[in-house]
Design a protein around this motif. Structure first.
Motif, PDB file in Angstrom:
ATOM      1  N   LEU A  20       0.826  -1.206   0.000  1.00 34.14           N
ATOM      2  CA  LEU A  20       0.000   0.000   0.000  1.00 34.14           C
ATOM      3  C   LEU A  20       0.858   1.253   0.000  1.00 34.14           C
ATOM      4  O   LEU A  20       0.530   2.255  -0.642  1.00 34.14           O
ATOM      5  CB  LEU A  20      -0.924  -0.002   1.215  1.00 34.14           C
ATOM      6  N   ARG A  21       1.993   1.189   0.701  1.00 34.85           N
ATOM      7  CA  ARG A  21       2.886   2.338   0.760  1.00 34.85           C
ATOM      8  C   ARG A  21       3.490   2.613  -0.610  1.00 34.85           C
ATOM      9  O   ARG A  21       3.600   3.765  -1.047  1.00 34.85           O
ATOM     10  CB  ARG A  21       3.983   2.063   1.794  1.00 34.85           C
ATOM     11  N   GLU A  22       3.868   1.560  -1.288  1.00 33.00           N
ATOM     12  CA  GLU A  22       4.497   1.737  -2.603  1.00 33.00           C
ATOM     13  C   GLU A  22       3.501   2.195  -3.650  1.00 33.00           C
ATOM     14  O   GLU A  22       3.818   3.000  -4.531  1.00 33.00           O
ATOM     15  CB  GLU A  22       5.138   0.421  -3.046  1.00 33.00           C
ATOM     16  N   SER A  23       2.267   1.700  -3.556  1.00 31.06           N
ATOM     17  CA  SER A  23       1.265   2.069  -4.563  1.00 31.06           C
ATOM     18  C   SER A  23       0.610   3.407  -4.272  1.00 31.06           C
ATOM     19  O   SER A  23       0.251   4.150  -5.183  1.00 31.06           O
ATOM     20  CB  SER A  23       0.178   0.986  -4.647  1.00 31.06           C
ATOM     21  N   GLY A  24       0.493   3.745  -2.969  1.00 28.95           N
ATOM     22  CA  GLY A  24      -0.201   4.982  -2.621  1.00 28.95           C
ATOM     23  C   GLY A  24       0.696   6.113  -2.210  1.00 28.95           C
ATOM     24  O   GLY A  24       0.253   7.243  -2.054  1.00 28.95           O
ATOM     25  N   GLY A  25       1.951   5.830  -1.987  1.00 33.60           N
ATOM     26  CA  GLY A  25       2.892   6.891  -1.641  1.00 33.60           C
ATOM     27  C   GLY A  25       2.891   7.285  -0.180  1.00 33.60           C
ATOM     28  O   GLY A  25       3.429   8.315   0.189  1.00 33.60           O
ATOM     29  N   ALA A  26       2.257   6.484   0.695  1.00 32.46           N
ATOM     30  CA  ALA A  26       2.288   6.793   2.122  1.00 32.46           C
ATOM     31  C   ALA A  26       3.703   6.568   2.650  1.00 32.46           C
ATOM     32  O   ALA A  26       4.321   5.562   2.355  1.00 32.46           O
ATOM     33  CB  ALA A  26       1.309   5.903   2.881  1.00 32.46           C
ATOM     34  N   VAL A  27       4.213   7.547   3.417  1.00 34.92           N
ATOM     35  CA  VAL A  27       5.592   7.466   3.890  1.00 34.92           C
ATOM     36  C   VAL A  27       5.608   7.111   5.371  1.00 34.92           C
ATOM     37  O   VAL A  27       5.240   7.907   6.223  1.00 34.92           O
ATOM     38  CB  VAL A  27       6.328   8.806   3.672  1.00 34.92           C
ATOM     39  N   ALA A  28       6.022   5.907   5.696  1.00 36.28           N
ATOM     40  CA  ALA A  28       6.038   5.468   7.089  1.00 36.28           C
ATOM     41  C   ALA A  28       7.025   6.281   7.910  1.00 36.28           C
ATOM     42  O   ALA A  28       6.875   6.430   9.105  1.00 36.28           O
ATOM     43  CB  ALA A  28       6.380   3.987   7.167  1.00 36.28           C
ATOM     44  N   LEU A  29       8.081   6.805   7.252  1.00 33.25           N
ATOM     45  CA  LEU A  29       9.086   7.559   7.993  1.00 33.25           C
ATOM     46  C   LEU A  29       8.508   8.843   8.565  1.00 33.25           C
ATOM     47  O   LEU A  29       9.120   9.478   9.414  1.00 33.25           O
ATOM     48  CB  LEU A  29      10.278   7.876   7.080  1.00 33.25           C
TER      49      LEU A  29
END
Length: 328
Positions: A20-29
């Protein structure tokens, strides 16, 4: 967006988060901490998630909800991931643990913790007897409980005294921030006299009333009387500080607006709305160091003098009300 992962594993949950992070661009950092909420598998889940979502707008975080299901069921982990509008400024992972897994919340949480980020645990309902020795509490830098949400709030508060470990706090204490600020500012105005005694009135099940009384007893070194208000669940009703030239008095009859009376000053109406859980949670997430004032205040609970007798007119009013019920 809500993604359900029934009968899954923490490894699959992690993979889905990365996807989901890679497809949606959410940055866990961009997350500043991990908030772990420990609750039952009922309506508490949605209420706690909503409070965390609101708090996350000030403190972007990963929220992990550990919801214990039926212990008689077969071992199973159901997960749900919420991002975007369903997760505020956070990413929410709800873990529902069944059967023997219901007691293994810490094992399910560890693989999902953000690396190098502080961990805060929160029990919106009944908390462990010693939060710091709970497996999830042992992982946490801070542990947030809520004595007011326990079946017996006053007993739960006294349990906090015996179990306190640096990093513990309780929302019953956080709800007092406005009251403490008002009383402190009133003492800053002339006449600058010593307070000789204090009297507080609150619902018999109000741990915040006990904590405010203990705070005054410890920091002003004065006798403090705590009187019960007859209505359960009404919270803190009034606080009176006695001084030679006249009393400082704050009264909040409706749980929303209070009145402040003090010598040499006009009476004032002040905003004392009962604080929502989201506001208290947001305040607690601002700090990761131990709350030393809360710790010292807990030690003052045994200094409170309890007034068990109510004024005759108040008792008569309640007796008349009960008699009226019997006639209707």
């Amino acid at each position: 967006m809500i993604i359900d992962l029934p009968s899954t594993t923490t490894s699959n949950v992690n993979k889905k988060l990365v996807e989901l992070r890679e497809s949606g661009g959410a940055v866990a950092l961009g997350r500043v901490l991990t908030l772990v909420i420990v609750t039952g598998d009922g309506s508490e889940v949605e209420e706690a998630v909503q409070a965390a979502n609101d708090a996350s707008r000030e403190h972007p975080c990963r929220v992990i909800v550990v919801a214990s299901g039926a212990r008689q069921a077969a071992p199973r982990l159901d997960a749900q991931i919420r991002i975007g509008g369903d997760a505020g400024a956070s990413e929410v992972v709800v873990l529902r643990l069944y059967g023997p897994l219901a007691d293994e919340g810490a094992g399910a949480v560890v693989p999902l913790l953000l690396p190098d980020a502080p961990v805060v645990s929160y029990w919106p309902g009944q908390a462990p007897d010693v939060p710091a020795k709970d497996p999830i509490g042992a992982l946490s830098h801070r542990r947030i409980t809520d004595a007011a949400a326990e079946p017996n709030p006053i007993a739960a508060l006294h349990k906090r005294v015996r179990s306190y470990t640096a990093g513990d706090t309780d929302l019953a204490w956080t709800r007092l921030t406005s009251w403490r600020a008002m009383l402190s500012s009133a003492l800053d105005l002339p006449p600058h006299e010593n307070v000789t005694a204090a009297a507080l009135k609150g619902a018999p099940d109000s741990p915040s009333t006990d904590l405010l009384a203990a705070w005054l007893a410890v920091y002003l070194d004065i006798p403090v009387t705590r009187e019960d208000h007859p209505r359960q669940g009404s919270g803190l009703y009034s606080a009176v500080l006695e001084r030679p030239s006249g009393n400082i008095e704050i009264v909040r009859p409706d749980g929303k607006v209070g009145s402040l009376t003090q010598p040499g000053q006009p009476d004032r109406r002040i905003a004392l709305q009962r604080r929502e859980v989201r506001d208290c949670l947001s305040e607690e997430l601002r700090r990761l160091d131990p709350d030393e004032i809360y710790h010292i205040t807990l030690g003052g609970l045994d200094k409170i003098e309890r007034a068990t007798d109510r004024p005759d007119d108040e008792a008569d009013e309640e007796a008349a009300a009960e008699a009226g019920k019997g006639q209707s």
